[in-house]
Design a protein around this motif. Structure first.
Motif, short mmCIF file in Angstrom:
data_model
loop_
_atom_site.label_atom_id
_atom_site.label_comp_id
_atom_site.label_asym_id
_atom_site.label_seq_id
_atom_site.Cartn_x
_atom_site.Cartn_y
_atom_site.Cartn_z
N ILE A 120 -0.37 8.59 3.80
CA ILE A 120 0.87 7.80 3.77
C ILE A 120 1.96 8.70 3.62
CG2 ILE A 120 2.08 6.38 2.08
CD1 ILE A 120 -0.54 4.79 1.88
N LEU A 121 1.81 9.88 2.47
CA LEU A 121 2.93 10.80 2.45
C LEU A 121 3.17 11.67 3.53
CD1 LEU A 121 1.85 11.74 -1.23
CD2 LEU A 121 3.70 10.22 -0.65
N PRO A 132 -0.34 5.72 -7.63
CA PRO A 132 -1.23 6.78 -6.94
C PRO A 132 -2.74 6.57 -7.19
CG PRO A 132 0.09 7.80 -8.25
CD PRO A 132 0.52 6.48 -8.44
N ASP A 133 -2.82 5.96 -8.43
CA ASP A 133 -4.51 5.69 -8.91
C ASP A 133 -5.00 4.38 -8.17
OD1 ASP A 133 -2.44 4.11 -10.49
OD2 ASP A 133 -4.23 3.46 -11.50
N GLU A 151 -7.24 9.59 -2.54
CA GLU A 151 -6.65 10.65 -2.04
C GLU A 151 -6.30 10.94 -0.60
OE1 GLU A 151 -8.04 14.41 -3.78
OE2 GLU A 151 -8.13 13.61 -5.73
N ARG A 183 -3.59 8.27 0.20
CA ARG A 183 -2.24 8.60 -0.21
C ARG A 183 -1.80 9.63 0.80
NH1 ARG A 183 0.09 11.59 -4.58
NH2 ARG A 183 2.06 10.61 -5.11
N THR A 204 0.74 -1.25 0.04
CA THR A 204 0.07 -0.02 -0.06
C THR A 204 0.81 1.37 -0.03
OG1 THR A 204 -1.53 -1.17 1.25
CG2 THR A 204 -1.81 1.27 1.32
N VAL A 205 1.88 1.24 0.91
CA VAL A 205 3.00 2.51 0.96
C VAL A 205 3.64 2.63 -0.39
CG1 VAL A 205 4.91 3.32 2.00
CG2 VAL A 205 3.21 2.23 3.55
N ASN A 228 2.21 1.65 -3.50
CA ASN A 228 1.45 2.13 -4.62
C ASN A 228 1.30 3.89 -4.20
OD1 ASN A 228 0.71 -0.28 -5.35
ND2 ASN A 228 -0.88 -0.51 -4.19
N ALA A 229 1.38 4.40 -3.02
CA ALA A 229 1.53 5.81 -2.94
C ALA A 229 2.50 6.61 -3.72
CB ALA A 229 1.73 6.33 -1.24
N TYR A 230 3.64 5.82 -4.00
CA TYR A 230 4.64 6.37 -4.82
C TYR A 230 4.50 5.99 -6.26
CZ TYR A 230 6.78 8.12 -0.47
OH TYR A 230 7.03 8.45 0.95
N LEU A 242 -4.94 4.17 -4.97
CA LEU A 242 -5.42 4.64 -3.54
C LEU A 242 -6.38 5.77 -3.59
CD1 LEU A 242 -1.99 4.40 -2.10
CD2 LEU A 242 -3.59 2.59 -2.12
#
Length: 370
Positions: free
Chosen positions: A51-52, A40-41, A45, A48, A32-33, A35-37, A43
């Protein structure tokens, strides 16, 4: 002076936060983390953003680009090979237009462009940058046929698009009808009645010998663009036995070179009434030279360029139009196809003559005075 402290070792040295630390802090999976980088699609908003924010609080800077490229087997970078010093690529308006259109064509695939230019020192190894470049493929925009630079590109055996070059096995090719455009330019002057023509040529070979082009020098031409345009000029004049073509070679594609060549040409051959130029930049120099000599354009001297830059309309310059944005788009499409394992067809784009106010019939010779 006290001795320098040794670099920290042990757990303290290994305390740099990782992607796993971010996942543990939020109670989510490592994927999951990631995917945030990277995706991003996948997760929401809100997720994400959390996470950021957690990553920033922990001091985590994101996935290591080098490690990520090694895992993917891709760098996300395309090398554009330009056989001239770096600043020359930005000073040449046609080159800038081309590079801009290429980047627009590939940016949606998260690809970046690395410009690999020739060193200033002619004795330096121009192939070094190509051999050491970490890229997924090459776009060769300007290289002499058979040159060490071109061989270095082909030896890498990466996806490669050759632009305005002679086609090579294993590479895609995108070009324009160079010869047809040049022939149309010279034919236009001949149809107007000009018989003494000058031609301002781009470099014939990489060793740079600016000035008049001898038959021996013409036989050494190594750049396809120059060779094709000379062929077009000669094809036009071949149908007029009374026509003469005087070739002049530029050291660089600059207005200053165009001006100097035109001054030398007209001082050596004052009978010349029309000049065809292999670029609008050289044509700008020809216009300056005419003004310096007190010649009117087109009354005393007709001038034709090549490229149809945005500035050429304001100069009222007759020129050969080439579809530079379309060429860049075609190159981008070709390199993307190669990266996807496809074999794109060769592309040759059309050119056409754009007649403006810098060409007219030559003035009739003055009547002899008694």
């Amino acid at each position: 002076m006290p001795p320098a402290k040794p670099a920290p070792t042990g757990p303290r040295a290994a305390s740099r936060p990782t992607l796993r630390d971010v996942a543990r802090t939020l109670g989510v999976s490592v994927a999951t983390v990631s995917n945030a980088y990277n995706r991003p699609d996948q997760l929401s908003e809100d997720l994400r953003g959390r996470i950021l924010a957690a990553a920033r609080d922990l001091g985590y800077q994101g996935p290591d680009p080098l490690a990520r490229s090694l895992r993917r087997g891709r760098t996300g970078v395309l090398g554009v090979v330009y056989d001239a010093p770096l600043e020359y690529a930005f000073a040449d308006p046609a080159a800038a237009l081309f590079l801009g259109s290429v980047t627009r064509a590939v940016q949606d695939r998260d690809l970046n462009v690395l410009l690999l230019a020739a060193p200033h020192d002619p004795q330096a190894d121009a192939t070094l940058a190509v051999r050491n470049a970490s890229v997924d493929g090459f776009i060769v925009y300007c290289a002499a046929g058979g040159s060490p630079l071109l061989r270095a590109v082909l030896d890498r055996a990466l996806p490669t698009v050759l632009v305005d070059q002679d086609p090579q096995a294993g590479s895609a090719h995108v070009g324009i009808d160079d010869a047809g455009g040049a022939q149309a330019a010279a034919a236009h002057l001949l149809a107007l009645g000009h018989r003494q023509l000058g031609a301002l040529c781009l470099e014939l070979a990489g060793d740079r010998h600016p000035g008049p082009v001898s038959a021996a020098r013409e036989a050494q031409v190594a750049y396809r663009t120059t060779a094709q345009r000379i062929r077009g000029y000669r094809a036009a004049t071949a149908g007029h036995p009374d026509a003469t073509l005087h070739l002049m070679e530029a050291g660089q594609n600059t207005p200053a070179d165009g001006e100097a060549l035109t001054l030398d040409l007209l001082r050596a051959h004052p009978e010349v009434t029309g000049v065809v130029c292999m670029s609008d930049v050289l044509a700008q120099g020809a216009l300056r030279a005419a003004a310096t000599l007190g010649l009117s354009v087109p009354g005393d001297l007709s001038v034709i360029g090549y490229d149809d830059l945005p500035s050429s309309g304001a100069l009222n310059l007759t020129t050969v139009w080439q579809p530079t944005p379309d060429k860049g788009a075609a190159v981008g499409a070709a390199i993307l196809a190669l990266l996807d394992g496809q074999e794109p067809a060769s592309v040759t784009l059309p050119t056409r003559l754009v007649v403006r106010g810098s060409t007219a019939p030559p003035r009739p010779p003055a009547a002899p005075t008694r």
